[in-house]
Design an enzyme around this catalytic site. Sequence first.
Site, PDB file in Angstrom:
ATOM      1  CB  CYS A  85      55.184  31.909  94.344  1.00 31.78           C
ATOM      2  SG  CYS A  85      56.683  32.778  94.866  1.00 31.78           S
ATOM      3  CG  HIS A 196      57.605  27.955  93.152  1.00 22.46           C
ATOM      4  ND1 HIS A 196      56.955  28.590  92.117  1.00 22.46           N
ATOM      5  CD2 HIS A 196      58.215  28.933  93.850  1.00 22.46           C
ATOM      6  CE1 HIS A 196      57.173  29.893  92.182  1.00 22.46           C
ATOM      7  NE2 HIS A 196      57.938  30.128  93.234  1.00 22.46           N
ATOM      8  CD  GLU A 198      55.257  25.614  90.238  1.00 18.81           C
ATOM      9  OE1 GLU A 198      54.376  25.204  91.004  1.00 18.81           O
ATOM     10  OE2 GLU A 198      55.722  26.770  90.296  1.00 18.81           O
TER      11      GLU A 198
END
Lengths: 218, 281
Positions: A85, A196, A198
């Site tokens: 990001c 993202h 994750e």
Amino acid sequence: MDNNLKKVVIIDYQLGNLFSVKQACDTVGMNALISSNSEDVLNADALILPGVGAFIEAMNNLKKFGLDVAIQNKVTRGTPIFGICLGQQLLFTESEEFGAGKGLDLISGIIKRFPEAIIERKVKVPHIAWNTVFKLNQEWDNSALIDLNNNDFMYFIHSYYVKPSDDDCVLTLTNYDGIEFCSSILKNNIFATQFHPEKSADKGISIYKNWALINNLL
Amino acid sequence: MKTVRIIPRLDIKGPNLVKGIHLEGLRVLGKPSDFAKYYYEQGADELMFMDVVASLYERNSLHDIISETAKSIFIPITVGGGLRSISDIKEVLRVGADKVCLNTAAIKNPQLIKDASRMFGSSTIVVAIEAIKESNGKYLAYTDNGREYTGVDVFEWAQKVAELGAGEIVITSVDKEGTGQGYDLELVSKITNLVGIPVIVHGGAGKQDHVVDVLKDCNISSAMISSLFHYHFIKENESHASVLEGNVEFLNQKRSFHTFEPCSIEDVKRELKRNQIDCRL
């Protein structure tokens, strides 16, 4: 923790939340340490540069902790880095944002904001959505995206995106309601995503696992 | 591509998942982590945890729920309820939240939105607006789960929230919340046309068609849903230990079901796709 395991440093420049990045690293078995210390960065086998927030504050904080120079030293000498990001944006030359100035300049290119024109036609900014990632010229076989299919969904939350000077580093593109932008890059030891991983469920976690495998971190 | 998000909302009281009507009259439904895990596996796009009591001494159990969830659930988690200061926000982010949702504190002190979005990034700050339609047709913003009158006009407040740097707005129709009568389309259309940031609609979904209707016509980015999914979970998991602990007799007696046609996240998403609304399925 296994002492032979390679050391991954999650760079903490005191903005945003690193909990989920650390959880993702732990889940795939990386030996990851959250640190703001430039010594830790210099001793790391691999780096993760996460981030949410404003480009200018992020660069200021990196400088304040001496992290900017440490990252540049390591990455130019071949240490793997994974930007996420804002962390991807920081790797680039500079931001268009007023007064934001220079980034780490490890990848040539600029940071742009979604134009006002799309707001006029009622497209919402920030772009907060699961959106698809697809190929440009680079294949994904030798990248952390090896377990993804073309047009898999990843989670995005951002108002700015990167525009590399050279398309060769573009690993994925994404189209947000008519605006096509570079959503991840791979150039030698530098890998970075606008989305993202994750926060992108199982497919996202596979990106952590494959990045670790490719760089012999497990 | 332009996609919409489906966000299950989990109202938390102490260690329990609860659900009320018009944000009140809470009933215990079960253990939050069981519901969260099920929704994750079903393809939830994000999760929202709202501490509906938010008293200081119960804060620790919310923190435990968040960190337990964030260890095994890799989608964005938003946490709201009783967050009053920068340090409260820092604390929930530290235990694993990705975004925070402000309401009461933001109305009392709008500067908090500005400070928080500068410090944590706009995209981390969600502002919840609880709207009640007055008898004169005006929509006013309330706080504390629709209990406290503020006199603030909902539409003026939404614009100000966006100007102050919030990344998203959750608009709740307190009148519709928990009733299953459908969304207040007038309210949400007007809000989303006034602001450039994404708007999440909450309060009123009683069947999947309600969700399709609001996402099809109103330029809304997401729907936040509780009853529909919770009641579906309970139906599907009747023998589940956590459900047995909850006070779900009212559901088993079907009394509260009459306005609801419970459905799964997958059901809703399939219906969206059939109506040419893109989402992650």
